[in-house]
Write an enzyme that holds these catalytic residues in place. Structure first.
Site, PDB file in Angstrom:
ATOM      1  N   GLU A 125       1.449   7.549   8.537  1.00  0.00           N
ATOM      2  CA  GLU A 125       2.505   7.408   7.549  1.00  0.00           C
ATOM      3  C   GLU A 125       3.353   8.672   7.605  1.00  0.00           C
ATOM      4  O   GLU A 125       2.857   9.759   7.324  1.00  0.00           O
ATOM      5  CB  GLU A 125       1.939   7.265   6.133  1.00  0.00           C
ATOM      6  CG  GLU A 125       3.056   7.147   5.109  1.00  0.00           C
ATOM      7  CD  GLU A 125       2.672   7.581   3.691  1.00  0.00           C
ATOM      8  OE1 GLU A 125       3.288   7.081   2.750  1.00  0.00           O
ATOM      9  OE2 GLU A 125       1.779   8.430   3.530  1.00  0.00           O
ATOM     10  N   ASP A 165      -2.503   9.488   5.968  1.00  0.00           N
ATOM     11  CA  ASP A 165      -1.627   9.622   4.814  1.00  0.00           C
ATOM     12  C   ASP A 165      -0.686  10.816   5.011  1.00  0.00           C
ATOM     13  O   ASP A 165      -1.132  11.883   5.452  1.00  0.00           O
ATOM     14  CB  ASP A 165      -2.525   9.861   3.586  1.00  0.00           C
ATOM     15  CG  ASP A 165      -1.769   9.765   2.279  1.00  0.00           C
ATOM     16  OD1 ASP A 165      -1.151   8.724   2.033  1.00  0.00           O
ATOM     17  OD2 ASP A 165      -1.803  10.744   1.502  1.00  0.00           O
ATOM     18  N   HIS A 183       1.617  -0.730  -0.064  1.00  0.00           N
ATOM     19  CA  HIS A 183       1.232  -0.463  -1.451  1.00  0.00           C
ATOM     20  C   HIS A 183       2.176   0.498  -2.164  1.00  0.00           C
ATOM     21  O   HIS A 183       1.910   0.858  -3.308  1.00  0.00           O
ATOM     22  CB  HIS A 183      -0.189   0.112  -1.452  1.00  0.00           C
ATOM     23  CG  HIS A 183      -0.269   1.417  -0.704  1.00  0.00           C
ATOM     24  ND1 HIS A 183      -0.333   1.476   0.665  1.00  0.00           N
ATOM     25  CD2 HIS A 183      -0.231   2.689  -1.139  1.00  0.00           C
ATOM     26  CE1 HIS A 183      -0.351   2.749   1.029  1.00  0.00           C
ATOM     27  NE2 HIS A 183      -0.284   3.510  -0.040  1.00  0.00           N
ATOM     28  N   ASP A 184       3.215   0.961  -1.494  1.00  0.00           N
ATOM     29  CA  ASP A 184       4.136   1.919  -2.118  1.00  0.00           C
ATOM     30  C   ASP A 184       5.513   1.331  -2.405  1.00  0.00           C
ATOM     31  O   ASP A 184       6.348   2.004  -3.007  1.00  0.00           O
ATOM     32  CB  ASP A 184       4.325   3.142  -1.213  1.00  0.00           C
ATOM     33  CG  ASP A 184       3.090   4.034  -1.173  1.00  0.00           C
ATOM     34  OD1 ASP A 184       2.423   4.178  -2.215  1.00  0.00           O
ATOM     35  OD2 ASP A 184       2.799   4.579  -0.098  1.00  0.00           O
ATOM     36  N   ASP A 197      -8.363   4.878   5.464  1.00  0.00           N
ATOM     37  CA  ASP A 197      -7.240   5.726   5.070  1.00  0.00           C
ATOM     38  C   ASP A 197      -7.748   7.169   5.040  1.00  0.00           C
ATOM     39  O   ASP A 197      -8.735   7.453   4.364  1.00  0.00           O
ATOM     40  CB  ASP A 197      -6.778   5.309   3.657  1.00  0.00           C
ATOM     41  CG  ASP A 197      -5.292   5.451   3.473  1.00  0.00           C
ATOM     42  OD1 ASP A 197      -4.754   6.500   3.867  1.00  0.00           O
ATOM     43  OD2 ASP A 197      -4.657   4.524   2.918  1.00  0.00           O
TER      44      ASP A 197
HETATM   45  C1  GLC Z   1       1.046   8.269   0.533  1.00  0.00           C
HETATM   46  C2  GLC Z   1       0.407   7.045  -0.050  1.00  0.00           C
HETATM   47  C3  GLC Z   1       0.725   7.000  -1.505  1.00  0.00           C
HETATM   48  C4  GLC Z   1       0.145   8.249  -2.151  1.00  0.00           C
HETATM   49  C5  GLC Z   1       0.681   9.509  -1.478  1.00  0.00           C
HETATM   50  C6  GLC Z   1      -0.084  10.734  -1.871  1.00  0.00           C
HETATM   51  O1  GLC Z   1       2.414   8.193   0.493  1.00  0.00           O
HETATM   52  O2  GLC Z   1       0.832   5.900   0.632  1.00  0.00           O
HETATM   53  O3  GLC Z   1       0.244   5.842  -2.104  1.00  0.00           O
HETATM   54  O4  GLC Z   1       0.472   8.274  -3.509  1.00  0.00           O
HETATM   55  O5  GLC Z   1       0.585   9.422  -0.085  1.00  0.00           O
HETATM   56  O6  GLC Z   1      -1.331  10.781  -1.244  1.00  0.00           O
END
Ligand code: GLC
Length: 535
Positions: free
Chosen positions: A261, A200, A327-328, A99
Site C-alpha cells: 500500500e 501497510d 477497507h479505506d 497484513d
Molecule cells: C493504512 C490502512 C488504514 C490504516 C492506516 C494506518 O492506510 O489501510 O486502514 O488506518 O494504514 O495503519
C-alpha cells in the site's frame, strides 16, 4: 500447491476480519468464522485471501495498531485457530496473505513501553524521539488523521513521532536492531506457512534524517487540517533499501509474495510513486496497489486512461494488479452505482477487473454488490469517523458485516453485530444470489471460472482495440494460439463498434447466449453489455 505464479494468475480476496463471519457469537467476525466459510471462497474460485490485521491489538485503529506481532488478537481467535485456517485454506488450494503493519506499533507494544520508560533505555532509539525546539514541537509535520504528528511524553520530557494516531508511534527503521526484530517477526510467519504479505503504508517507513519541516502546499485533495507537502516525512529513498532487504528475505522461501500500500493524498493514488515500489520489477514488491480508480468517475475513458497510465509505468518484469474496493474507501457501488443501473455497472466493473492483464483484488461483499452502510454517529467505530463526523463519516460504511443470507443479522452473527448490517440484506445476500442466474455473484463466479480456464486471461498479453471512445473499452488477450476479445459498454445506450476481422464465439456475456458466433466488422452492442469472445 505447486504453481509459482499463483499471485499473478488468480483472484485475491480481501477480508475485513471483524465483518466476515462470526463463529463465537460475540458480534465480531473471527478466524474460525473465516475457516467455516472456506468452501464458499473455494467455490467462488479465489486463489488467496488477504486478511486485515489479526495480530494482538488494543484496536485504536481497528487492528492497525499492533501490540504483539507474533500473536493473534483474542477478539479474532488464537494462534492455533490461525494455524487451522492456514491448513484448511491450503487444503483447498487457497493462500493466506497477512497484513503487515510496520510503519508503527501500538503505544502498548512492549517495545514502545520500554522505549518510553527512560531516555537511556536500549529500545529508546527503536522509535523516533526528539526534544522540544524552543519550547515547541520539533517540526511542523501533520499526522495523516489530522493534528500534529508529535506527542509529548511528560515522563521523559521528549516528543515521539506518530504519522497516524498518537496510539500508533512510528518505529525507527534507521535503527538496525529494530529492523532485525521486524525481519525476525516476518520469518516467524513465513515459517508458519503464510504465503504473502500486504504491506501497510510502506512508503512511510523512513523519515528525513534531518527531520526538516514540510513546505506549505495544497495536494490534489487538500484537507483543511493538513496543508503541507509531505516531502520529508514520507517517500524517502532509503525506504527502497528496506523493501529490497524484505524481498530478499521472501525470496529465500518458495512462492511467497508481497503487495504494497503506497499511501498518498487521501489514498487516491499517485501512479508514478506507486510504480516506483516495484523497484526494477524483481527486487522490491511483487505487486503495488494503484488507487487511482478510487477517485474515478464513471465512464470508459477515465477507467481506460488510469489502466494505461499505470501499466506504462510498471517496469518490464513487474506485474500489474487492479483494485476497485478496499477497507479505506467508499465501496464502488456507492461511487458508481446509479439507481436501476447499479448492478449493470457493477457487472461491467467485474468483467473489467477479472479480465484485465494483472492480478485482481476483490473486497469481501463486492461480489454480491454490497453498498456502503449508514452508520449512526453513536455507533461509529473508526477513529477517522469519530473525529471528523459529519464532514467525513469515516471508514465504517465500507466495513459493514458480510451479507450471507436473509436471516437475522444477514447470517453474519447470532450476537449483536459490532457494526450495523446494511438494510438491504434481505435482498442483497449470498444465499439469494446463488440461486439467481442473473445475479452479480453468479457473474463473478462465471468470470473467475473462465479466468481459470483460459491462460490468455491469466497471463496473456493485452492489446487495446477501443480505448474508451464512445464509452467503450475493447481489448484482446492472447496466449500462444488462444485469443480472447473483451467488449465492455460503459454507457446506457446501444452502440455500434467496429471489431474488423475480430470476433468469435461467446464464452460469457451479460446479454448473449454462450457459444453464439459473432463476427466483425460492425457489431451492435447493448447498454452496459459485457461480452467475452473466443476467437
Ligand atoms: C493504512 C490502512 C488504514 C490504516 C492506516 C494506518 O492506510 O489501510 O486502514 O488506518 O494504514 O495503519
Amino acid at each position: 500447491m505447486g504453481d509459482r505464479l499463483w499471485w499473478k494468475h488468480g483472484i485475491l480476496y480481501e477480508i475485513w476480519v471483524s465483518s466476515f463471519s462470526d463463529a463465537n457469537g460475540d458480534g465480531r467476525g473471527d478466524i474460525p468464522g473465516i475457516t467455516a466459510k472456506l468452501d464458499y471462497l473455494a467455490d467462488l474460485g479465489i486463489e488467496g485471501i488477504w486478511l486485515s490485521p489479526i495480530n494482538t491489538s488494543p484496536m485504536f485503529d481497528t487492528g492497525y495498531d499492533v501490540s504483539n506481532y507474533c500473536d493473534i488478537n483474542p477478539l479474532f481467535g488464537t494462534l492455533k485457530d490461525f494455524e487451522v485456517l492456514i491448513e484448511e485454506a491450503h487444503r483447498r488450494g487457497i493462500r493466506i496473505i497477512m497484513d503487515l503493519v510496520m510503519n508503527h506499533t501500538s503505544h502498548l507494544h512492549a517495545w514502545f513501553i520500554e522505549s518510553r520508560s527512560a531516555r537511556d533505555n536500549p529500545k529508546r532509539d527503536w522509535y523516533i524521539w526528539r526534544g522540544a525546539k524552543n519550547g515547541k514541537v520539533p517540526n511542523n509535520w501533520m499526522a495523516a488523521f489530522g493534528g500534529r504528528a508529535w506527542e509529548w511524553d511528560a515522563h521523559t520530557q521528549q516528543y515521539y513521532l506518530h504519522l497516524f494516531l498518537k496510539e500508533q508511534p512510528d518505529v525507527n527503521w534507521r535503527n538496525p536492531e529494530l529492523r532485525q526484530a521486524m525481519f525476525d517477526m516476518i520469518r516467524f510467519w513465513l515459517d508458519k506457512g503464510v504465503d504473502g504479505f500486504r504491506l501497510d503504508v510502506c512508503n512511510f517507513f523512513v523519515k528525513d534524517a534531518r527531520m526538516r519541516s514540510n513546505p506549505f502546499g495544497l495536494g490534489p485533495y487538500p484537507r483543511p487540517y493538513d496543508l503541507q507537502k509531505h516531502i520529508y516525512d514520507r517517500n524517502q529513498p532509503e525506504t527502497h533499501d528496506i523493501l529490497k532487504e524484505f524481498r530478499a528475505l521472501l525470496d529465500e522461501y518458495d512462492e511467497r509474495m508481497s503487495v504494497g500500500e503506497v499511501a498518498c493524498d487521501e489514498y487516491c493514488g499517485d501512479p508514478p510513486l506507486a510504480a516506483s515500489f516495484y523497484g526494477n520489477g524483481t527486487d522490491e514488491l511483487h505487486l503495488v496497489f494503484d488507487f487511482a480508480h478510487m477517485n474515478n468517475t464513471w465512464g470508459a475513458p477515465s477507467f481506460y486512461e488510469r489502466i494505461k497510465t499505470m501499466s506504462s509505468l510498471i517496469p518490464g518484469e513487474g506485474w500489474p494488479c487492479h483494485v476497485f474496493n478496499n477497507h479505506d474507501q467508499f465501496r464502488s457501488m456507492r461511487r458508481y452505482g446509479k439507481g436501476p443501473d447499479a448492478i449493470k455497472r457493477a457487472k461491467i466493473l467485474a468483467a473489467l477487473l477479472i479480465t484485465l492483464r494483472g492480478t485482481p483484488f476483490v473486497y469481501y461483499g463486492e461480489e454480491i454488490g454490497m453498498q456502503n452502510g449508514k452508520i449512526p454517529r453513536r455507533l461509529i467505530q473508526d477513529p477517522v469517523g469519530k473525529k471528523y463526523w459529519p464532514l467525513h463519516p469515516g471508514r465504517d460504511p465500507e466495513r459493514t458485516p458480510m451479507q450471507w443470507s436473509p436471516e437475522r443479522n444477514a447470517g453474519f452473527t447470532t450476537g449483536k453485530p459490532w457494526l450495523p448490517v446494511n438494510s438491504d440484506y434481505d435482498r442483497v445476500n449470498v444465499e439469494n444470489e446463488l440461486t439467481d442466474r442473473n445475479s452479480l455473484l453468479i457473474f463473478y463466479k462465471d468470470l473467475i471460472a473462465i479466468r481459470k480456464q483460459y491462460p490468455a486471461l491469466q497471463q496473456g498479453d493485452m492489446i487495446p482495440v477501443i480505448e474508451g471512445q464512445d464509452d467503450i473499452i475493447v481489448y484482446r488477450r492472447g496466449y500462444a494460439q488462444e485469443k480472447l476479445l473483451i467488449i465492455l459498454n460503459f454507457s446506457d445506450k446501444n452502440r455500434r463498434v467496429n471489431i474488423a476481422e475480430l470476433g468469435g464465439q461467446v464464452i460469457l456475456s451479460t446479454h448473449r447466449f454462450a457459444n453464439q458466433t459473432i463476427k466483425g466488422p460492425e457489431l451492435s452492442i447493448l447498454p452496459y453489455e459485457a461480452t467475452i469472445l473466443k476467437g
